[in-house]
Motif scaffolding. Structure first.
Motif, PDB file in Angstrom:
ATOM      1  N   UNK A   1       0.759  -1.200  -0.010  1.00 34.95           N
ATOM      2  CA  UNK A   1      -0.017  -0.092  -0.213  1.00 34.95           C
ATOM      3  C   UNK A   1       0.902   1.177   0.054  1.00 34.95           C
ATOM      4  N   UNK A   2       0.489   2.483  -0.644  1.00 38.50           N
ATOM      5  CA  UNK A   2       0.767   3.695  -0.317  1.00 38.50           C
ATOM      6  C   UNK A   2       0.033   4.355   0.553  1.00 38.50           C
ATOM      7  N   UNK A   3       0.936   4.884   1.733  1.00 33.39           N
ATOM      8  CA  UNK A   3       0.126   5.437   2.747  1.00 33.39           C
ATOM      9  C   UNK A   3       0.928   6.908   2.836  1.00 33.39           C
ATOM     10  N   UNK A   4       0.085   7.942   2.940  1.00 35.25           N
ATOM     11  CA  UNK A   4       0.376   9.418   2.971  1.00 35.25           C
ATOM     12  C   UNK A   4       0.117   9.835   4.321  1.00 35.25           C
ATOM     13  N   UNK A   5       0.842  10.506   4.977  1.00 36.77           N
ATOM     14  CA  UNK A   5       0.450  11.109   6.077  1.00 36.77           C
ATOM     15  C   UNK A   5       1.067  12.536   6.108  1.00 36.77           C
ATOM     16  N   UNK A   6      -0.063  13.474   6.875  1.00 36.20           N
ATOM     17  CA  UNK A   6       0.294  14.841   6.884  1.00 36.20           C
ATOM     18  C   UNK A   6      -0.040  15.221   8.288  1.00 36.20           C
ATOM     19  N   UNK A   7       0.895  14.966   9.364  1.00 37.00           N
ATOM     20  CA  UNK A   7       0.638  15.122  10.676  1.00 37.00           C
ATOM     21  C   UNK A   7       0.750  16.697  11.053  1.00 37.00           C
ATOM     22  N   UNK A   8       0.296  17.150  12.141  1.00 31.12           N
ATOM     23  CA  UNK A   8       0.459  18.485  12.601  1.00 31.12           C
ATOM     24  C   UNK A   8       1.919  18.951  12.686  1.00 31.12           C
ATOM     25  N   UNK A   9       2.330  19.797  11.932  1.00 31.10           N
ATOM     26  CA  UNK A   9       3.766  19.868  11.806  1.00 31.10           C
ATOM     27  C   UNK A   9       4.518  20.473  13.229  1.00 31.10           C
ATOM     28  N   UNK A  10       5.568  19.743  13.482  1.00 26.65           N
ATOM     29  CA  UNK A  10       6.277  19.841  14.829  1.00 26.65           C
ATOM     30  C   UNK A  10       6.861  21.337  14.911  1.00 26.65           C
ATOM     31  N   UNK A  11       6.730  21.843  15.944  1.00 26.63           N
ATOM     32  CA  UNK A  11       7.329  23.224  16.231  1.00 26.63           C
ATOM     33  C   UNK A  11       6.090  24.379  15.883  1.00 26.63           C
ATOM     34  N   UNK A  12       5.256  24.007  15.403  1.00 22.62           N
ATOM     35  CA  UNK A  12       4.105  24.958  15.170  1.00 22.62           C
ATOM     36  C   UNK A  12       3.180  25.130  16.019  1.00 22.62           C
ATOM     37  N   UNK A  13       2.212  26.106  15.843  1.00 20.72           N
ATOM     38  CA  UNK A  13       1.195  26.464  16.859  1.00 20.72           C
ATOM     39  C   UNK A  13       0.315  25.180  17.142  1.00 20.72           C
ATOM     40  N   UNK A  14       0.048  24.771  18.231  1.00 22.13           N
ATOM     41  CA  UNK A  14      -1.220  23.682  18.547  1.00 22.13           C
ATOM     42  C   UNK A  14      -2.285  24.042  18.630  1.00 22.13           C
ATOM     43  N   UNK A  15      -3.479  23.508  18.227  1.00 21.91           N
ATOM     44  CA  UNK A  15      -4.720  24.029  18.093  1.00 21.91           C
ATOM     45  C   UNK A  15      -5.567  22.725  18.000  1.00 21.91           C
ATOM     46  N   UNK A  16      -7.034  22.946  18.939  1.00 21.47           N
ATOM     47  CA  UNK A  16      -7.948  22.062  18.848  1.00 21.47           C
ATOM     48  C   UNK A  16      -7.518  20.851  19.100  1.00 21.47           C
ATOM     49  N   UNK A  17      -8.173  19.750  18.555  1.00 22.21           N
ATOM     50  CA  UNK A  17      -7.868  18.247  18.648  1.00 22.21           C
ATOM     51  C   UNK A  17      -6.540  17.702  18.483  1.00 22.21           C
ATOM     52  N   UNK A  18      -5.550  18.749  18.009  1.00 17.08           N
ATOM     53  CA  UNK A  18      -4.267  18.319  17.674  1.00 17.08           C
ATOM     54  C   UNK A  18      -3.113  18.658  18.948  1.00 17.08           C
ATOM     55  N   UNK A  19      -3.924  19.461  20.228  1.00 14.23           N
ATOM     56  CA  UNK A  19      -3.006  19.666  21.107  1.00 14.23           C
ATOM     57  C   UNK A  19      -2.659  18.494  21.819  1.00 14.23           C
ATOM     58  N   UNK A  20      -1.108  18.557  21.905  1.00 17.52           N
ATOM     59  CA  UNK A  20      -0.113  17.451  22.576  1.00 17.52           C
ATOM     60  C   UNK A  20      -0.106  16.105  21.735  1.00 17.52           C
ATOM     61  N   UNK A  21      -0.057  16.477  20.376  1.00 19.51           N
ATOM     62  CA  UNK A  21       0.082  15.429  19.416  1.00 19.51           C
ATOM     63  C   UNK A  21       1.596  14.804  19.702  1.00 19.51           C
ATOM     64  N   UNK A  22       1.688  13.426  19.904  1.00 22.80           N
ATOM     65  CA  UNK A  22       2.900  12.788  20.259  1.00 22.80           C
ATOM     66  C   UNK A  22       3.719  12.565  18.883  1.00 22.80           C
ATOM     67  N   UNK A  23       4.629  13.418  18.553  1.00 28.20           N
ATOM     68  CA  UNK A  23       5.492  13.167  17.202  1.00 28.20           C
ATOM     69  C   UNK A  23       6.224  11.986  17.423  1.00 28.20           C
ATOM     70  N   UNK A  24       6.893  11.657  18.704  1.00 29.27           N
ATOM     71  CA  UNK A  24       7.769  10.455  18.891  1.00 29.27           C
ATOM     72  C   UNK A  24       7.133   9.058  18.427  1.00 29.27           C
ATOM     73  N   UNK A  25       5.657   9.172  19.055  1.00 27.30           N
ATOM     74  CA  UNK A  25       4.898   7.836  18.829  1.00 27.30           C
ATOM     75  C   UNK A  25       4.599   7.863  17.098  1.00 27.30           C
ATOM     76  N   UNK A  26       4.388   9.028  16.614  1.00 32.68           N
ATOM     77  CA  UNK A  26       3.892   9.164  15.189  1.00 32.68           C
ATOM     78  C   UNK A  26       5.152   8.590  14.362  1.00 32.68           C
ATOM     79  N   UNK A  27       6.131   9.074  14.304  1.00 28.76           N
ATOM     80  CA  UNK A  27       7.434   8.523  13.681  1.00 28.76           C
ATOM     81  C   UNK A  27       7.704   6.977  13.924  1.00 28.76           C
ATOM     82  N   UNK A  28       7.418   6.430  15.086  1.00 30.72           N
ATOM     83  CA  UNK A  28       7.681   5.068  15.372  1.00 30.72           C
ATOM     84  C   UNK A  28       6.714   4.284  14.703  1.00 30.72           C
ATOM     85  N   UNK A  29       5.517   4.948  14.425  1.00 25.30           N
ATOM     86  CA  UNK A  29       4.334   4.248  13.809  1.00 25.30           C
ATOM     87  C   UNK A  29       4.664   4.211  12.275  1.00 25.30           C
TER      88      UNK A  29
END
Length: 92
Positions: free
Chosen positions: A1-29
């Protein structure tokens, strides 16, 4: 499969549902998914084991100064897609 991901960009302003996004867990995934899939991620930067396969310049939205600063967005993969994605630039 081809998987495209566009996470909340690290180091940018957090907002709404994306407050506290776990970037380390994202990259491990992304590493785990890359074992059996082709995974591409849109971000400003990535861990060293990910390779930038495309980069383009874009302008941010309006700021309080009224200027639209430029930024460099990148596409990363944990798989070697260099031979498939021959992209010098998307936009000026």
């Amino acid at each position: 499969m081809l998987v495209y991901c566009g996470p909340p960009y690290q180091g940018t302003t957090e907002y709404g549902a994306f407050d506290g996004f776990d970037h380390d867990l994202f990259w491990d995934t992304m590493r785990e998914w890359s074992k059996n899939n082709t995974v591409v991620v849109s971000e400003y930067s990535a861990p060293e084991d990910f390779k930038c396969v495309a980069e383009f310049s874009s302008q941010m939205g309006m700021t309080t100064s009224g200027k639209r600063p430029k930024r460099s967005e990148k596409i990363f993969t944990c798989n070697n897609l260099t031979g498939l994605l021959k992209v010098d630039k998307f936009f000026d």
